[in-house]
Design an enzyme around this catalytic site. Sequence first.
Site, PDB file in Angstrom:
ATOM      1  N   GLU A 124       0.843  -1.200   0.000  1.00  0.00           N
ATOM      2  CA  GLU A 124       0.000   0.000   0.000  1.00  0.00           C
ATOM      3  C   GLU A 124       0.882   1.254   0.000  1.00  0.00           C
ATOM      4  O   GLU A 124       2.026   1.223   0.461  1.00  0.00           O
ATOM      5  CB  GLU A 124      -0.918  -0.060   1.241  1.00  0.00           C
ATOM      6  CG  GLU A 124      -1.793   1.143   1.493  1.00  0.00           C
ATOM      7  CD  GLU A 124      -2.839   1.434   0.419  1.00  0.00           C
ATOM      8  OE1 GLU A 124      -2.453   1.561  -0.751  1.00  0.00           O
ATOM      9  OE2 GLU A 124      -4.022   1.585   0.772  1.00  0.00           O
ATOM     10  N   ASP A 146      -3.889   5.569   6.395  1.00  0.00           N
ATOM     11  CA  ASP A 146      -4.420   6.813   6.936  1.00  0.00           C
ATOM     12  C   ASP A 146      -5.429   6.440   8.040  1.00  0.00           C
ATOM     13  O   ASP A 146      -5.031   6.142   9.160  1.00  0.00           O
ATOM     14  CB  ASP A 146      -5.045   7.570   5.755  1.00  0.00           C
ATOM     15  CG  ASP A 146      -5.478   8.975   6.070  1.00  0.00           C
ATOM     16  OD1 ASP A 146      -4.740   9.687   6.764  1.00  0.00           O
ATOM     17  OD2 ASP A 146      -6.557   9.386   5.607  1.00  0.00           O
TER      18      ASP A 146
HETATM   19  P1  IMP Z   1      -7.403   4.809   4.663  1.00  0.00           P
HETATM   20  O1  IMP Z   1      -8.416   3.812   4.234  1.00  0.00           O
HETATM   21  O2  IMP Z   1      -8.025   6.003   5.328  1.00  0.00           O
HETATM   22  O3  IMP Z   1      -6.259   4.240   5.450  1.00  0.00           O
HETATM   23  O4  IMP Z   1      -6.865   5.465   3.344  1.00  0.00           O
HETATM   24  C1  IMP Z   1      -5.861   5.031   2.571  1.00  0.00           C
HETATM   25  C2  IMP Z   1      -5.977   5.691   1.220  1.00  0.00           C
HETATM   26  O5  IMP Z   1      -6.299   7.102   1.330  1.00  0.00           O
HETATM   27  C3  IMP Z   1      -4.662   5.642   0.514  1.00  0.00           C
HETATM   28  O6  IMP Z   1      -4.550   4.479  -0.258  1.00  0.00           O
HETATM   29  C4  IMP Z   1      -4.686   6.903  -0.317  1.00  0.00           C
HETATM   30  O7  IMP Z   1      -5.281   6.650  -1.571  1.00  0.00           O
HETATM   31  C5  IMP Z   1      -5.552   7.877   0.438  1.00  0.00           C
HETATM   32  N1  IMP Z   1      -4.751   8.857   1.208  1.00  0.00           N
HETATM   33  C6  IMP Z   1      -4.724   9.003   2.544  1.00  0.00           C
HETATM   34  N2  IMP Z   1      -3.887   9.979   2.918  1.00  0.00           N
HETATM   35  C7  IMP Z   1      -3.334  10.449   1.771  1.00  0.00           C
HETATM   36  C8  IMP Z   1      -2.353  11.473   1.479  1.00  0.00           C
HETATM   37  O8  IMP Z   1      -1.786  12.150   2.344  1.00  0.00           O
HETATM   38  N3  IMP Z   1      -2.054  11.642   0.162  1.00  0.00           N
HETATM   39  C9  IMP Z   1      -2.619  10.910  -0.826  1.00  0.00           C
HETATM   40  N4  IMP Z   1      -3.531   9.961  -0.612  1.00  0.00           N
HETATM   41  C10 IMP Z   1      -3.886   9.733   0.693  1.00  0.00           C
END
Ligand code: IMP
Length: 177
Positions: free
Chosen positions: A97, A101
Amino acid sequence: MHKDFEKVLVTKEQISTRITELATAISTDYKDTKPLFVCILKGSIIFYADLIRKMTVPCQLDFIQVSSYGSGTTTGKIKLLKDLDNSIEGRDVIIVEDIVDSGKTLSYLKELLGLRKPNSIKICTLLDKPERREVALEADYCGFVIPNEFVVGYGLDYDENYREFDQIYILKPEVYM
Ligand code: IMP
Ligand code: MG
């Protein structure tokens, strides 16, 4: 530097050094297996391509794509856009990945793939933003822990832009506010 960027957060030299370290660690841990590297499209493609080329044990590749609605950070609703091509039953799977986030994308994928009877599943992420975590999720291999800033480049996008840059930059807040 591009006008939308505030500053470089991780340079290409730092990325390259860290990827060699990660690949060395993974190669050691998987020395008697043939791990299956699962690339989460599209953000991790550049990291993935660099990582697998530093592996010193035989690997196999597959690709999966999920979407979280919205253009920037995730909203938490996840949809499977492209599934893996092959069965993972009995396989040692490493999910690759770009960034963890909230943790929702990876906890969804880990659960989905876990139902398919793999021998093991581990997570390798280039970046981790622990301050933003909403569900308990820990990566097994992590490149860099970063502060709570929106970053782009080296595969990471904002609204499908900036993926082609070879370093990781902090995006100016006015671009996404
Ligand atoms: P999660 O499901 O919230 O952990 O999100 C993960 C996804 O959010 C990643 O695969 C990214 O596509 C997007 N994402 C989260 N933070 C960022 C960032 O700072 N820059 C770019 N994409 C992000
Ligand atoms: Mg994205």
